[in-house]
Design a protein around this motif. Structure first.
Motif, mmCIF file in Angstrom:
data_model
loop_
_atom_site.group_PDB
_atom_site.id
_atom_site.type_symbol
_atom_site.label_atom_id
_atom_site.label_comp_id
_atom_site.label_asym_id
_atom_site.label_seq_id
_atom_site.Cartn_x
_atom_site.Cartn_y
_atom_site.Cartn_z
ATOM 1 N N ILE A 8 0.840 -1.192 0.000
ATOM 2 C CA ILE A 8 0.000 0.000 0.000
ATOM 3 C C ILE A 8 0.881 1.250 0.000
ATOM 4 N N ILE A 9 0.278 2.388 -0.283
ATOM 5 C CA ILE A 9 1.007 3.627 -0.535
ATOM 6 C C ILE A 9 1.291 4.392 0.757
ATOM 7 N N LEU A 10 2.556 4.668 0.998
ATOM 8 C CA LEU A 10 2.975 5.518 2.112
ATOM 9 C C LEU A 10 2.981 6.963 1.633
ATOM 10 N N VAL A 11 2.609 7.880 2.535
ATOM 11 C CA VAL A 11 2.555 9.299 2.179
ATOM 12 C C VAL A 11 3.130 10.144 3.311
ATOM 13 N N ASN A 12 3.386 11.417 2.994
ATOM 14 C CA ASN A 12 3.755 12.377 4.036
ATOM 15 C C ASN A 12 2.501 13.151 4.447
ATOM 16 N N GLU A 13 2.657 14.110 5.347
ATOM 17 C CA GLU A 13 1.518 14.879 5.857
ATOM 18 C C GLU A 13 0.779 15.651 4.753
ATOM 19 N N ALA A 14 1.455 15.935 3.651
ATOM 20 C CA ALA A 14 0.839 16.639 2.524
ATOM 21 C C ALA A 14 0.180 15.665 1.539
ATOM 22 N N ASP A 15 0.117 14.383 1.907
ATOM 23 C CA ASP A 15 -0.469 13.331 1.080
ATOM 24 C C ASP A 15 0.328 13.100 -0.200
ATOM 25 N N GLU A 16 1.631 13.367 -0.132
ATOM 26 C CA GLU A 16 2.523 13.093 -1.258
ATOM 27 C C GLU A 16 3.128 11.709 -1.060
ATOM 28 N N GLU A 17 3.121 10.928 -2.110
ATOM 29 C CA GLU A 17 3.625 9.557 -2.032
ATOM 30 C C GLU A 17 5.107 9.536 -1.667
ATOM 31 N N THR A 18 5.463 8.687 -0.711
ATOM 32 C CA THR A 18 6.861 8.554 -0.275
ATOM 33 C C THR A 18 7.396 7.143 -0.464
ATOM 34 N N GLY A 19 6.540 6.226 -0.879
ATOM 35 C CA GLY A 19 6.963 4.849 -1.062
ATOM 36 C C GLY A 19 5.794 3.910 -0.861
ATOM 37 N N SER A 20 6.109 2.657 -0.536
ATOM 38 C CA SER A 20 5.055 1.676 -0.278
ATOM 39 C C SER A 20 5.574 0.665 0.731
ATOM 40 N N GLY A 21 4.652 -0.092 1.278
ATOM 41 C CA GLY A 21 5.012 -1.130 2.235
ATOM 42 C C GLY A 21 3.901 -2.156 2.324
ATOM 43 N N GLY A 22 4.251 -3.341 2.821
ATOM 44 C CA GLY A 22 3.258 -4.388 3.010
ATOM 45 C C GLY A 22 2.178 -3.940 3.981
ATOM 46 N N LYS A 23 0.950 -4.268 3.683
ATOM 47 C CA LYS A 23 -0.192 -3.788 4.456
ATOM 48 C C LYS A 23 -0.051 -4.077 5.955
ATOM 49 N N LEU A 24 0.266 -5.290 6.339
ATOM 50 C CA LEU A 24 0.402 -5.627 7.758
ATOM 51 C C LEU A 24 1.546 -4.852 8.389
ATOM 52 N N TRP A 25 2.690 -4.812 7.738
ATOM 53 C CA TRP A 25 3.863 -4.108 8.266
ATOM 54 C C TRP A 25 3.568 -2.629 8.478
ATOM 55 N N VAL A 26 2.907 -1.995 7.511
ATOM 56 C CA VAL A 26 2.560 -0.572 7.615
ATOM 57 C C VAL A 26 1.713 -0.328 8.856
ATOM 58 N N HIS A 27 0.752 -1.216 9.120
ATOM 59 C CA HIS A 27 -0.125 -1.060 10.284
ATOM 60 C C HIS A 27 0.590 -1.414 11.588
ATOM 61 N N GLN A 28 1.537 -2.319 11.536
ATOM 62 C CA GLN A 28 2.332 -2.635 12.738
ATOM 63 C C GLN A 28 3.252 -1.473 13.101
ATOM 64 N N GLN A 29 3.785 -0.788 12.098
ATOM 65 C CA GLN A 29 4.730 0.304 12.316
ATOM 66 C C GLN A 29 4.046 1.667 12.461
ATOM 67 N N ALA A 30 2.741 1.712 12.317
ATOM 68 C CA ALA A 30 1.960 2.960 12.433
ATOM 69 C C ALA A 30 2.407 4.010 11.416
ATOM 70 N N LEU A 31 2.755 3.569 10.212
ATOM 71 C CA LEU A 31 3.221 4.480 9.181
ATOM 72 C C LEU A 31 2.045 5.194 8.511
ATOM 73 N N LEU A 32 2.250 6.451 8.161
ATOM 74 C CA LEU A 32 1.225 7.235 7.495
ATOM 75 C C LEU A 32 1.028 6.701 6.077
ATOM 76 N N HIS A 33 -0.217 6.412 5.734
ATOM 77 C CA HIS A 33 -0.512 5.837 4.424
ATOM 78 C C HIS A 33 -1.839 6.364 3.899
ATOM 79 N N ARG A 34 -2.070 6.105 2.629
ATOM 80 C CA ARG A 34 -3.253 6.591 1.932
ATOM 81 C C ARG A 34 -4.374 5.551 2.038
ATOM 82 N N ALA A 35 -5.588 6.039 2.217
ATOM 83 C CA ALA A 35 -6.759 5.172 2.313
ATOM 84 C C ALA A 35 -7.962 5.876 1.695
ATOM 85 N N PHE A 36 -9.056 5.161 1.615
ATOM 86 C CA PHE A 36 -10.295 5.762 1.118
ATOM 87 C C PHE A 36 -11.477 5.184 1.871
ATOM 88 N N SER A 37 -12.534 5.962 1.918
ATOM 89 C CA SER A 37 -13.823 5.544 2.458
ATOM 90 C C SER A 37 -14.886 5.948 1.451
#
Length: 178
Positions: A8-37
């Motif tokens: 999934i897509i990692l972002v900074n506070e301005a919602d600019e893409e900074t990379g990607s990471g595995g979904k579980l790992w991103v949530h384990q590390q509390a990394l800022l990422h892009r989502a939708f509702s």
């Protein structure tokens, strides 16, 4: 707990893409990422909500907006929202961007949603068949009805859905529908 290994897509506070990471790992590390509702309404101005299956990696069994998720690495957010709507709810429709917001919450299982959540709306009135691997139950509700339900029993609803319902942007949108 079921979770896929999608990047999934990692972002900074301005919602600019900074990379990607595995979904579980991103949530384990509390990394800022892009989502939708996604919020789907019908011609009666009712919102389609659903109850998440119990084996979701977090918030299982809770009621939430029509669908939600994360764009895959390299996937446009609106395309991802339409894809996920089909995967979860069994239909697609035109979607319009409403607004985005940042939230962060840590769950009992120590996974953290630290998301910039893009909220989309759509209109749908046809029959559909939900994916039972994703959706335990669903119903159409008026905004006043769901606001009262959430006020009475907030623990039955996902954190991000409660934030969306509190939004002035959503309230303004619903006022235009009426």
């Amino acid at each position: 707990m079921s979770i896929d290994t999608t990047e999934i897509i990692l972002v900074n506070e301005a919602d600019e893409e900074t990379g990607s990471g595995g979904k579980l790992w991103v949530h384990q590390q509390a990394l800022l990422h892009r989502a939708f509702s996604v919020l789907i309404f019908n011609d009666n101005n009712e919102l389609l909500i659903h109850q998440r299956v119990f084996d979701k990696y977090h918030s299982g069994g809770l009621w939430t907006n029509t669908c939600c998720g994360h764009p895959n690495a390299g996937e446009e957010i609106k395309t991802a929202a339409k894809r996920r709507l089909g995967e979860e709810m069994g239909f697609t429709c035109d979607l319009d961007f409403l607004y985005k917001f940042h939230y962060k919450v840590t769950f009992d299982n120590q996974l953290t949603e630290n998301e910039i959540d893009h909220v989309f709306t759509g209109l749908y009135n046809e029959p559909f068949e939900v994916n039972p691997a994703e959706v335990l139950a669903y119903k159409w509700v008026s905004i006043p009805e769901i606001m009262e339900e959430v006020k009475q029993k907030p623990e039955n609803y996902t954190f991000w859905f409660r934030k969306i319902l509190e939004s002035d942007v959503l309230q303004d949108f619903v006022a235009v529908l009426s």
